[in-house]
Design a protein around this motif. Structure first.
Motif, PDB file in Angstrom:
ATOM      1  N   PRO A  11      14.758   3.268  -4.292  1.00 42.89           N
ATOM      2  CA  PRO A  11      13.589   2.516  -4.758  1.00 42.89           C
ATOM      3  C   PRO A  11      13.581   2.321  -6.262  1.00 42.89           C
ATOM      4  O   PRO A  11      13.153   1.288  -6.765  1.00 42.89           O
ATOM      5  N   LYS A  12      14.103   3.311  -7.005  1.00 43.69           N
ATOM      6  CA  LYS A  12      14.123   3.183  -8.461  1.00 43.69           C
ATOM      7  C   LYS A  12      15.078   2.075  -8.880  1.00 43.69           C
ATOM      8  O   LYS A  12      14.776   1.265  -9.766  1.00 43.69           O
ATOM      9  N   ASN A  13      16.266   2.014  -8.240  1.00 42.61           N
ATOM     10  CA  ASN A  13      17.233   0.989  -8.601  1.00 42.61           C
ATOM     11  C   ASN A  13      16.755  -0.406  -8.212  1.00 42.61           C
ATOM     12  O   ASN A  13      17.113  -1.402  -8.843  1.00 42.61           O
ATOM     13  N   LEU A  14      15.955  -0.483  -7.160  1.00 38.95           N
ATOM     14  CA  LEU A  14      15.447  -1.774  -6.709  1.00 38.95           C
ATOM     15  C   LEU A  14      14.238  -2.228  -7.517  1.00 38.95           C
ATOM     16  O   LEU A  14      13.766  -3.344  -7.340  1.00 38.95           O
ATOM     17  N   GLY A  15      13.739  -1.378  -8.400  1.00 36.80           N
ATOM     18  CA  GLY A  15      12.590  -1.750  -9.225  1.00 36.80           C
ATOM     19  C   GLY A  15      11.249  -1.472  -8.586  1.00 36.80           C
ATOM     20  O   GLY A  15      10.236  -1.998  -9.026  1.00 36.80           O
ATOM     21  N   TYR A  16      11.221  -0.649  -7.516  1.00 38.30           N
ATOM     22  CA  TYR A  16       9.974  -0.369  -6.821  1.00 38.30           C
ATOM     23  C   TYR A  16       9.511   1.067  -7.010  1.00 38.30           C
ATOM     24  O   TYR A  16       8.774   1.602  -6.188  1.00 38.30           O
ATOM     25  N   SER A  17       9.917   1.724  -8.065  1.00 41.30           N
ATOM     26  CA  SER A  17       9.529   3.108  -8.288  1.00 41.30           C
ATOM     27  C   SER A  17       8.174   3.177  -8.980  1.00 41.30           C
ATOM     28  O   SER A  17       7.809   2.304  -9.766  1.00 41.30           O
ATOM     29  N   PHE A  18       7.410   4.211  -8.677  1.00 40.34           N
ATOM     30  CA  PHE A  18       6.121   4.473  -9.294  1.00 40.34           C
ATOM     31  C   PHE A  18       6.280   5.574 -10.328  1.00 40.34           C
ATOM     32  O   PHE A  18       7.053   6.514 -10.136  1.00 40.34           O
ATOM     33  N   ASN A  19       5.519   5.476 -11.409  1.00 41.25           N
ATOM     34  CA  ASN A  19       5.458   6.613 -12.311  1.00 41.25           C
ATOM     35  C   ASN A  19       4.500   7.655 -11.732  1.00 41.25           C
ATOM     36  O   ASN A  19       3.860   7.436 -10.705  1.00 41.25           O
ATOM     37  N   TRP A  20       4.396   8.798 -12.402  1.00 41.79           N
ATOM     38  CA  TRP A  20       3.634   9.901 -11.814  1.00 41.79           C
ATOM     39  C   TRP A  20       2.146   9.588 -11.728  1.00 41.79           C
ATOM     40  O   TRP A  20       1.457  10.055 -10.810  1.00 41.79           O
ATOM     41  N   VAL A  21       1.633   8.777 -12.646  1.00 43.31           N
ATOM     42  CA  VAL A  21       0.216   8.402 -12.579  1.00 43.31           C
ATOM     43  C   VAL A  21      -0.046   7.544 -11.342  1.00 43.31           C
ATOM     44  O   VAL A  21      -1.023   7.748 -10.613  1.00 43.31           O
ATOM     45  N   GLY A  25      -2.469   8.353  -8.035  1.00 45.56           N
ATOM     46  CA  GLY A  25      -3.453   7.413  -7.512  1.00 45.56           C
ATOM     47  C   GLY A  25      -3.187   7.055  -6.065  1.00 45.56           C
ATOM     48  O   GLY A  25      -4.108   7.024  -5.234  1.00 45.56           O
ATOM     49  N   LEU A  26      -1.914   6.799  -5.726  1.00 45.42           N
ATOM     50  CA  LEU A  26      -1.561   6.457  -4.357  1.00 45.42           C
ATOM     51  C   LEU A  26      -1.839   7.619  -3.407  1.00 45.42           C
ATOM     52  O   LEU A  26      -2.314   7.417  -2.280  1.00 45.42           O
ATOM     53  N   ALA A  27      -1.562   8.849  -3.852  1.00 52.97           N
ATOM     54  CA  ALA A  27      -1.797  10.025  -3.010  1.00 52.97           C
ATOM     55  C   ALA A  27      -3.277  10.171  -2.676  1.00 52.97           C
ATOM     56  O   ALA A  27      -3.642  10.460  -1.526  1.00 52.97           O
ATOM     57  N   VAL A  28      -4.138   9.976  -3.669  1.00 52.00           N
ATOM     58  CA  VAL A  28      -5.580  10.094  -3.418  1.00 52.00           C
ATOM     59  C   VAL A  28      -6.057   8.971  -2.500  1.00 52.00           C
ATOM     60  O   VAL A  28      -6.887   9.191  -1.602  1.00 52.00           O
ATOM     61  N   ILE A  29      -5.537   7.749  -2.700  1.00 57.77           N
ATOM     62  CA  ILE A  29      -5.914   6.633  -1.830  1.00 57.77           C
ATOM     63  C   ILE A  29      -5.501   6.916  -0.382  1.00 57.77           C
ATOM     64  O   ILE A  29      -6.280   6.703   0.555  1.00 57.77           O
ATOM     65  N   LEU A 269      -5.909   3.548 -11.131  1.00 63.31           N
ATOM     66  CA  LEU A 269      -4.651   4.138 -11.589  1.00 63.31           C
ATOM     67  C   LEU A 269      -3.467   3.546 -10.840  1.00 63.31           C
ATOM     68  O   LEU A 269      -2.419   3.258 -11.427  1.00 63.31           O
ATOM     69  N   PHE A 270      -3.634   3.348  -9.540  1.00 67.34           N
ATOM     70  CA  PHE A 270      -2.541   2.803  -8.743  1.00 67.34           C
ATOM     71  C   PHE A 270      -2.237   1.356  -9.131  1.00 67.34           C
ATOM     72  O   PHE A 270      -1.077   0.970  -9.302  1.00 67.34           O
ATOM     73  N   ILE A 271      -3.272   0.541  -9.275  1.00 66.37           N
ATOM     74  CA  ILE A 271      -3.074  -0.866  -9.617  1.00 66.37           C
ATOM     75  C   ILE A 271      -2.490  -1.004 -11.018  1.00 66.37           C
ATOM     76  O   ILE A 271      -1.618  -1.852 -11.265  1.00 66.37           O
ATOM     77  N   ASP A 272      -2.942  -0.181 -11.952  1.00 65.93           N
ATOM     78  CA  ASP A 272      -2.433  -0.256 -13.325  1.00 65.93           C
ATOM     79  C   ASP A 272      -0.983   0.197 -13.439  1.00 65.93           C
ATOM     80  O   ASP A 272      -0.332  -0.072 -14.462  1.00 65.93           O
ATOM     81  N   ASN A 273      -0.466   0.881 -12.424  1.00 62.84           N
ATOM     82  CA  ASN A 273       0.902   1.406 -12.482  1.00 62.84           C
ATOM     83  C   ASN A 273       1.718   0.928 -11.283  1.00 62.84           C
ATOM     84  O   ASN A 273       2.496   1.700 -10.702  1.00 62.84           O
ATOM     85  N   LEU A 274       1.541  -0.339 -10.930  1.00 64.09           N
ATOM     86  CA  LEU A 274       2.359  -0.920  -9.868  1.00 64.09           C
ATOM     87  C   LEU A 274       3.831  -0.917 -10.271  1.00 64.09           C
ATOM     88  O   LEU A 274       4.159  -0.912 -11.460  1.00 64.09           O
ATOM     89  N   PRO A 275       4.744  -0.914  -9.295  1.00 70.00           N
ATOM     90  CA  PRO A 275       6.175  -0.950  -9.623  1.00 70.00           C
ATOM     91  C   PRO A 275       6.529  -2.129 -10.510  1.00 70.00           C
ATOM     92  O   PRO A 275       5.925  -3.212 -10.424  1.00 70.00           O
ATOM     93  N   THR A 276       7.521  -1.935 -11.356  1.00 71.43           N
ATOM     94  CA  THR A 276       7.918  -2.934 -12.349  1.00 71.43           C
ATOM     95  C   THR A 276       8.291  -4.267 -11.710  1.00 71.43           C
ATOM     96  O   THR A 276       7.924  -5.331 -12.195  1.00 71.43           O
TER      97      THR A 276
END
Length: 282
Positions: A11-21, A25-29, A269-276
């Motif tokens: 996922p990181k190489n494909l550009g779909y990685s999330f940062n820890w923030v 956010g995704l975990a709480v959602i 938090l999740f929306i502000d840190n969407l994958p690149t």
């Protein structure tokens, strides 16, 4: 071929990685999504059952979040309230954003009188204060789940339309859209293949923000007694029921407020840190 140099795409190489923030956010959602689906099975007591003769009881090992003004278990009611808060907000934001985005893209591509008339109608609707519109509509028709979903969707559809139209107008002037139109492609193709993929990132961000606003408006309506009706209650209704006993049993008010805050902040938090890669497509 040297097998040692071969690596499976990640996922990181494909550009779909999330940062820890974003992951937090995704975990709480996801946590609240599971609670909304499975809350009735996880709740130790039915929502209307009186389990303690001491109203506004303090948090304890038996009642993790204390009891409310009737002696009902706050923990059970928070779990069951997630179904209404998350479910109503999710259905409303889906209707509002899907309708607004589709209409906005069609208006941007079609232009002319259709764009002008639709924009003026929705601008007039958008000029009505959201909470006032919700109060009048729910008070006139009556409070029920379909009425709440429809009212909240109508409130936020004009904003979603204006946002999507502004993005689609910019994309509609791009060279690749002009080339597609010169090939003879119709409006459905231009919308689905050329415009929508290139406004997806901002649309997702707008969807998250509108979800937060809808949760807050729904909580406000419930706080005023026009939301989900007893014995069921969403988180805003739980605050309204117990606000008079804030000095006696603060936990009955604090925990529903924390639930609202955790959900809305996590969505932001999740929306502000969407994958690149999603952000860069726009």
């Amino acid at each position: 071929m040297n097998m040692t140099s071969f690596r499976l795409p990640t996922p990181k190489n494909l550009g779909y990685s999330f940062n820890w923030v974003g992951r937090i956010g995704l975990a709480v959602i996801l946590f609240w999504a599971v609670i909304a689906i499975c809350g009735s099975a996880l709740a130790p007591h039915p929502p209307g059952e009186i389990v303690d003769w001491d109203f506004f009881g303090a948090a304890s090992g038996k009642f993790w979040m204390g009891t409310d003004y009737l002696g009902r278990d706050v923990f059970s009611r928070v779990l069951l309230g997630a179904r209404y808060t998350v479910g109503i907000a999710l259905a409303s934001v889906f209707l509002a954003c899907s309708g607004g985005v589709i209409l906005g893209m069609v208006a941007a591509v079609a232009g002319g009188w259709f764009d002008m008339i639709l924009s003026r109608l929705l601008d007039a609707l958008n000029g009505i204060p959201s909470l006032l519109f919700g109060l009048v509509t729910v008070a006139a028709i009556g409070s029920s789940i379909p009425v709440l979903v429809g009212t909240l969707a109508v409130i936020y559809l004009p904003g979603a339309y204006r946002f999507a139209r502004a993005l689609a107008v910019n994309v509609n002037t791009m060279d690749f859209v002009t080339v597609a139109r010169a090939r003879g492609e119709g409006t459905p193709y231009l919308i689905a293949r050329e415009i929508f993929p290139n406004i997806l990132g901002p649309v997702l961000a707008d969807l998250g923000l509108r979800f937060v606003f809808i949760v807050l408006v729904l909580s406000g309506l419930s706080f005023l007694g026009l939301g989900v009706q007893p014995p069921n209650a969403d988180w805003g209704g739980l605050v309204r029921e117990n606000i008079e006993g804030l000095s006696l049993g603060a936990s009955a008010v604090v925990f529903p407020c924390l639930a609202i805050a955790s959900l809305t902040i996590s969505v932001n938090l999740f929306i502000d840190n969407l994958p690149t890669k999603i952000r860069d497509r726009s």
